[in-house]
Design a protein around this motif. Structure first.
Motif, PDB file in Angstrom:
ATOM      1  N   SER A  40      19.533  46.168  25.614  1.00 19.74           N
ATOM      2  CA  SER A  40      19.110  47.529  25.545  1.00 19.74           C
ATOM      3  C   SER A  40      20.659  48.450  25.618  1.00 19.74           C
ATOM      4  N   THR A  41      20.866  49.401  24.707  1.00 22.30           N
ATOM      5  CA  THR A  41      21.820  49.934  24.586  1.00 22.30           C
ATOM      6  C   THR A  41      21.809  51.468  25.320  1.00 22.30           C
ATOM      7  N   PHE A  42      20.481  51.645  25.997  1.00 21.30           N
ATOM      8  CA  PHE A  42      20.445  52.953  26.571  1.00 21.30           C
ATOM      9  C   PHE A  42      21.425  52.942  27.686  1.00 21.30           C
ATOM     10  N   ASN A  43      22.005  54.227  27.948  1.00 16.02           N
ATOM     11  CA  ASN A  43      22.808  54.425  29.003  1.00 16.02           C
ATOM     12  C   ASN A  43      22.320  54.326  30.326  1.00 16.02           C
ATOM     13  N   GLN A  44      22.866  53.859  31.180  1.00  8.77           N
ATOM     14  CA  GLN A  44      22.179  53.625  32.636  1.00  8.77           C
ATOM     15  C   GLN A  44      21.947  55.063  33.446  1.00  8.77           C
ATOM     16  N   THR A  45      20.759  54.933  34.072  1.00 12.96           N
ATOM     17  CA  THR A  45      20.750  56.061  34.919  1.00 12.96           C
ATOM     18  C   THR A  45      21.342  56.106  36.392  1.00 12.96           C
ATOM     19  N   ASP A  46      21.415  57.033  37.067  1.00 11.78           N
ATOM     20  CA  ASP A  46      21.826  57.090  38.216  1.00 11.78           C
ATOM     21  C   ASP A  46      21.342  56.076  39.151  1.00 11.78           C
ATOM     22  N   GLN A  47      19.963  55.878  39.037  1.00 14.26           N
ATOM     23  CA  GLN A  47      19.136  55.060  39.885  1.00 14.26           C
ATOM     24  C   GLN A  47      19.545  53.464  39.473  1.00 14.26           C
ATOM     25  N   GLU A  48      19.590  53.590  38.302  1.00  9.71           N
ATOM     26  CA  GLU A  48      20.057  51.934  37.670  1.00  9.71           C
ATOM     27  C   GLU A  48      21.474  51.637  38.442  1.00  9.71           C
ATOM     28  N   ARG A  49      22.254  52.318  38.071  1.00  6.68           N
ATOM     29  CA  ARG A  49      23.569  52.128  38.755  1.00  6.68           C
ATOM     30  C   ARG A  49      23.609  51.790  40.126  1.00  6.68           C
ATOM     31  N   GLU A  50      22.761  52.629  40.891  1.00  3.29           N
ATOM     32  CA  GLU A  50      22.737  52.527  42.350  1.00  3.29           C
ATOM     33  C   GLU A  50      22.238  51.104  42.624  1.00  3.29           C
ATOM     34  N   MET A  51      20.914  50.838  41.905  1.00  5.33           N
ATOM     35  CA  MET A  51      20.205  49.518  42.224  1.00  5.33           C
ATOM     36  C   MET A  51      21.481  48.234  41.898  1.00  5.33           C
ATOM     37  N   HIS A  52      21.970  48.317  40.536  1.00  2.00           N
ATOM     38  CA  HIS A  52      22.945  47.492  40.488  1.00  2.00           C
ATOM     39  C   HIS A  52      24.035  47.003  41.290  1.00  2.00           C
TER      40      HIS A  52
ATOM     41  N   ILE B 274      20.350  42.274  56.689  1.00  2.00           N
ATOM     42  CA  ILE B 274      19.067  42.890  57.041  1.00  2.00           C
ATOM     43  C   ILE B 274      19.122  44.293  57.071  1.00  2.00           C
ATOM     44  N   ASP B 275      20.308  45.061  57.539  1.00  2.00           N
ATOM     45  CA  ASP B 275      20.495  46.351  57.703  1.00  2.00           C
ATOM     46  C   ASP B 275      20.452  46.970  56.114  1.00  2.00           C
ATOM     47  N   MET B 276      21.017  46.124  55.251  1.00  2.46           N
ATOM     48  CA  MET B 276      21.131  46.802  53.746  1.00  2.46           C
ATOM     49  C   MET B 276      19.696  46.490  53.045  1.00  2.46           C
ATOM     50  N   MET B 277      18.877  45.922  53.515  1.00  2.00           N
ATOM     51  CA  MET B 277      17.763  45.615  52.738  1.00  2.00           C
ATOM     52  C   MET B 277      16.928  46.858  52.626  1.00  2.00           C
ATOM     53  N   GLN B 278      16.642  47.788  53.566  1.00  2.00           N
ATOM     54  CA  GLN B 278      15.704  48.745  53.275  1.00  2.00           C
ATOM     55  C   GLN B 278      16.430  49.839  52.113  1.00  2.00           C
ATOM     56  N   PRO B 279      17.816  50.170  52.098  1.00  2.00           N
ATOM     57  CA  PRO B 279      18.149  50.946  51.082  1.00  2.00           C
ATOM     58  C   PRO B 279      18.181  50.255  49.722  1.00  2.00           C
ATOM     59  N   THR B 280      18.283  48.991  49.775  1.00  2.00           N
ATOM     60  CA  THR B 280      18.304  48.259  48.218  1.00  2.00           C
ATOM     61  C   THR B 280      17.078  48.313  47.893  1.00  2.00           C
ATOM     62  N   PHE B 281      16.076  47.823  48.765  1.00  2.00           N
ATOM     63  CA  PHE B 281      14.444  47.920  48.286  1.00  2.00           C
ATOM     64  C   PHE B 281      14.179  49.436  47.626  1.00  2.00           C
ATOM     65  N   ALA B 282      14.622  50.507  48.104  1.00  2.00           N
ATOM     66  CA  ALA B 282      14.420  51.930  47.911  1.00  2.00           C
ATOM     67  C   ALA B 282      15.166  52.164  46.693  1.00  2.00           C
ATOM     68  N   SER B 283      16.402  51.468  46.379  1.00  2.00           N
ATOM     69  CA  SER B 283      16.990  51.679  45.068  1.00  2.00           C
ATOM     70  C   SER B 283      16.170  51.025  43.996  1.00  2.00           C
ATOM     71  N   ILE B 284      15.591  50.003  44.297  1.00  2.00           N
ATOM     72  CA  ILE B 284      14.968  48.964  43.346  1.00  2.00           C
ATOM     73  C   ILE B 284      13.626  49.920  43.071  1.00  2.00           C
ATOM     74  N   CYS B 285      12.891  50.391  43.944  1.00  2.00           N
ATOM     75  CA  CYS B 285      11.783  51.322  43.660  1.00  2.00           C
ATOM     76  C   CYS B 285      12.018  52.232  42.853  1.00  2.00           C
ATOM     77  N   ALA B 286      13.170  53.060  42.956  1.00  2.00           N
ATOM     78  CA  ALA B 286      13.679  54.181  42.307  1.00  2.00           C
ATOM     79  C   ALA B 286      13.839  53.664  40.804  1.00  2.00           C
ATOM     80  N   VAL B 287      14.286  52.499  40.275  1.00  2.00           N
ATOM     81  CA  VAL B 287      14.203  52.147  39.079  1.00  2.00           C
ATOM     82  C   VAL B 287      13.063  51.652  38.652  1.00  2.00           C
ATOM     83  N   ILE B 288      12.277  51.098  39.487  1.00  2.00           N
ATOM     84  CA  ILE B 288      10.718  50.876  38.922  1.00  2.00           C
ATOM     85  C   ILE B 288      10.001  52.179  38.357  1.00  2.00           C
ATOM     86  N   ASP B 289      10.338  53.205  39.229  1.00  2.00           N
ATOM     87  CA  ASP B 289       9.690  54.292  38.809  1.00  2.00           C
ATOM     88  C   ASP B 289      10.367  55.047  37.429  1.00  2.00           C
ATOM     89  N   VAL B 290      11.824  54.841  37.440  1.00  2.00           N
ATOM     90  CA  VAL B 290      12.382  55.268  36.184  1.00  2.00           C
ATOM     91  C   VAL B 290      11.662  54.497  35.033  1.00  2.00           C
TER      92      VAL B 290
END
Length: 271
Positions: free
Chosen positions: A62-74, A141-157
């Protein structure tokens, strides 16, 4: 077409050789092991990877620009694909090739590398070795919750894109294909993250089992408990459960794992 593919192959091979010669394959890191900006790693290598993926592998690009959510997830997912705290036990260099789509290697990683690393370090005592392992697990373990949240945000995008693509009349077919391709790219990155955390769990578990034989210590009880916590996140990821409301995976009603660690009086420690 064959000539074009040959040109692409030569270009990609040339770039890969240049990068290896330069000795700068490991991506720079910032806070908490997250990826830092880099022209080489954010522009040059991904461009070469897109050429290879589209023209040689025949996979969605895809040549789409990345959303903020995608950049955060990556950025958040990337720290689980490498192990800055453990040198190259998680194959930092090959991970960069895979992240930029120049190659795929993670499904062939061996789970004994972390044990070899942590057992070979000249720690002052067994307690220090176990504490170091506990620190590595705790960070993951401590970084799992924000990482899962960022993946959820991309799923919603991706969901929002699909709705828009289906409801906008007169949208060009190429634009609809871009939406499908971007979702495929995101799904691929999420699947890689899930494999990565399973690999990390398996590596930590292998290390604990072998340390229990090599250097038994009461602090193994703490490692065993942390492994149980990590496993709940791994299983959530494998279920695709990134968007549940639980802020802590261990509160999801899972039955604690039976411990394999003995206490000093010879009794099995139960959490």
């Amino acid at each position: 077409m064959a000539e074009r593919s040959g040109n692409v192959l030569r270009a990609v091979a040339g770039i890969a050789l240049l990068l290896l010669t330069a000795g700068c394959m490991t991506r720079p890191t910032g806070d908490f092991g997250r990826a830092s900006d880099s022209v080489l790693h954010d522009e040059i290598m991904p461009a070469a990877g897109r050429l290879k993926t589209e023209y040689l592998d025949k996979k969605p690009v895809s040549t789409f620009n990345q959303t903020d959510q995608e950049r955060e997830m990556h950025d958040r997912v990337w720290r689980y694909l490498t192990a800055a705290h453990a040198k190259d036990w998680s194959f930092n260099v090959s991970v960069e090739f895979q992240r930029t789509r120049l190659g795929t290697t993670d499904q062939h990683f061996q789970i004994d590398r972390y044990y070899k690393l942590i057992s070979s370090e000249a720690y002052a005592s067994s307690r220090v070795r176990y504490n170091t392992m506990a620190d590595h697990l705790s960070i993951d373990i401590d970084m799992m919750q924000p990482t899962f949240a960022s993946i959820c945000a991309v799923i919603d995008v991706d969901r929002q894109r699909a709705v828009a693509a289906s409801e906008i009349t007169g949208l060009e077919p190429a634009m609809r294909q871009e939406q499908v391709d971007r979702k495929a790219e995101n799904d691929e990155k999420i699947a890689w993250f899930v494999r990565a955390i399973r690999y990390r769990y398996a590596s930590y578990n292998y290390a604990l089992e072998h340390l229990l034989v090599e250097t038994p210590h009461q602090d193994a009880v703490r490692i065993d408990g942390l492994l149980s916590q990590m496993l709940t996140w791994v299983e959530k990821g494998e279920r695709g459960d990134f968007c549940s409301d639980h802020s802590y995976a261990g509160q999801g009603g899972q039955t604690p794992l039976p411990s394999r660690v003995l206490t000093g009086d010879g009794q099995v420690y139960r959490k």
